[in-house]
Design an enzyme around this catalytic site. Sequence first.
Site, PDB file in Angstrom:
ATOM      1  N   SER A  64       0.954  -1.319   0.167  1.00 31.93           N
ATOM      2  CA  SER A  64       0.033  -0.101  -0.184  1.00 31.93           C
ATOM      3  C   SER A  64       0.662   1.198  -0.116  1.00 31.93           C
ATOM      4  CB  SER A  64      -0.847   0.056   1.418  1.00 31.93           C
ATOM      5  OG  SER A  64      -2.114  -0.531   0.971  1.00 31.93           O
ATOM      6  N   LYS A  67       0.519   3.434  -3.271  1.00 24.69           N
ATOM      7  CA  LYS A  67      -0.800   4.555  -2.998  1.00 24.69           C
ATOM      8  C   LYS A  67      -0.320   5.650  -2.906  1.00 24.69           C
ATOM      9  CE  LYS A  67      -4.057   1.008  -1.469  1.00 24.69           C
ATOM     10  NZ  LYS A  67      -4.238   0.056  -0.189  1.00 24.69           N
ATOM     11  N   TYR A 191      -3.244  -2.332 -10.318  1.00 24.77           N
ATOM     12  CA  TYR A 191      -3.419  -2.028  -8.946  1.00 24.77           C
ATOM     13  C   TYR A 191      -2.498  -2.999  -8.327  1.00 24.77           C
ATOM     14  CZ  TYR A 191      -4.943  -2.182  -4.092  1.00 24.77           C
ATOM     15  OH  TYR A 191      -4.794  -2.190  -2.564  1.00 24.77           O
ATOM     16  N   TYR A 243      -4.831   2.876   7.906  1.00 25.47           N
ATOM     17  CA  TYR A 243      -6.216   2.684   7.940  1.00 25.47           C
ATOM     18  C   TYR A 243      -6.882   3.036   9.188  1.00 25.47           C
ATOM     19  CZ  TYR A 243      -3.628  -0.056   4.564  1.00 25.47           C
ATOM     20  OH  TYR A 243      -2.671  -0.401   3.675  1.00 25.47           O
ATOM     21  N   VAL A 261       1.023  -3.977   3.700  1.00 33.24           N
ATOM     22  CA  VAL A 261       0.920  -5.235   4.302  1.00 33.24           C
ATOM     23  C   VAL A 261       2.256  -6.054   4.100  1.00 33.24           C
ATOM     24  CG1 VAL A 261      -1.490  -5.284   4.428  1.00 33.24           C
ATOM     25  CG2 VAL A 261      -0.385  -6.331   2.411  1.00 33.24           C
TER      26      VAL A 261
END
Length: 307
Positions: A64, A67, A191, A243, A261
């Site tokens: 992530s 991102k 992605y 998150y 992760v």
Amino acid sequence: MKHLQQILSQACDSVRKEIAIGKTANYIPALARINPNKFGAAIVTVEGEIFRYGDATEPFSIQSISKVFALTLALNKLGDQLWLRVGREPSGSAFNSIVQLEKELGIPRNPLINAGALAVTDVLLEKSSSDNCVSEILSFIQTLANDDTVKIDAEVAQSELNTAHRNISLAEFMKSFNNIRCDVSEVVKAYCHHCAISMNCEQLARSFLFLANEGKDPVTGKQVVSPQRARRINSIMMLCGHYDASGDFAFRVGLPGKSGVGGGIVAVVPNVAAITVWSPCLNSNGNSHAGTAALEAITQATRWNIL
Ligand code: GLU
């Protein structure tokens, strides 16, 4: 203040006993196999100094953390129009949650949860192919890291694609609200590939340095984004980078940061440095357990926290 190398080593040594706490990401088979005892860290300062610890030069899956790069490119492409497609509020939900999407008409809460990153990837994919979109992201990262050896781990990408049921669901759901415009399979493919980029702690910290320096790469002098955009990206990382544990991370570390992760976390110290830590065992929120503890120890010793 003690020398930075000493601070980094002492902070990491002090949390080493915690590296087995938590679990590696088991929902992506290729990530579940990572050696849980790996532990690395790097600090790269805006003056270009580099400090390393442990497995700092061993590549891992950035997941992530990609991102943030995708968001930066999408903002450079669409400017403030991007905020019509994705919000900028903390989600208070898990990274792959679908619950808010229905109530909020297919507009994800922020670009750093999976739904938001899928919408951002869709923006980058428009008028392109998934291969070109991934090449664009990869070459952006190579430029930021000043290292063209950064690459995609094809095995991780394939493993994630094979088990992408949740991300496909998120993208299909957003498509029903017209917030995914491209073909869902292309969006998810792009992605999964950008999440599967492999980098080491040093490369990652180097590639985030522009966010510590008002949008300008302090080593090459290249203005990557405007100072205002850099501040905004940092704000989003501060509020949404971990998150539903973003509040806890701000409480403990007090810096903008993004976790993945794969066990990596990058934190930005405005006007000073970027820091990466890597330890694959994750807490229940999907953030590296020992990595968070190491960053907490580093900011306690340096008082670099901005909160
Ligand atoms: N590629 C991962 C997924 O979509 C990213 C999640 C993460 O690193 O938090 O599930």
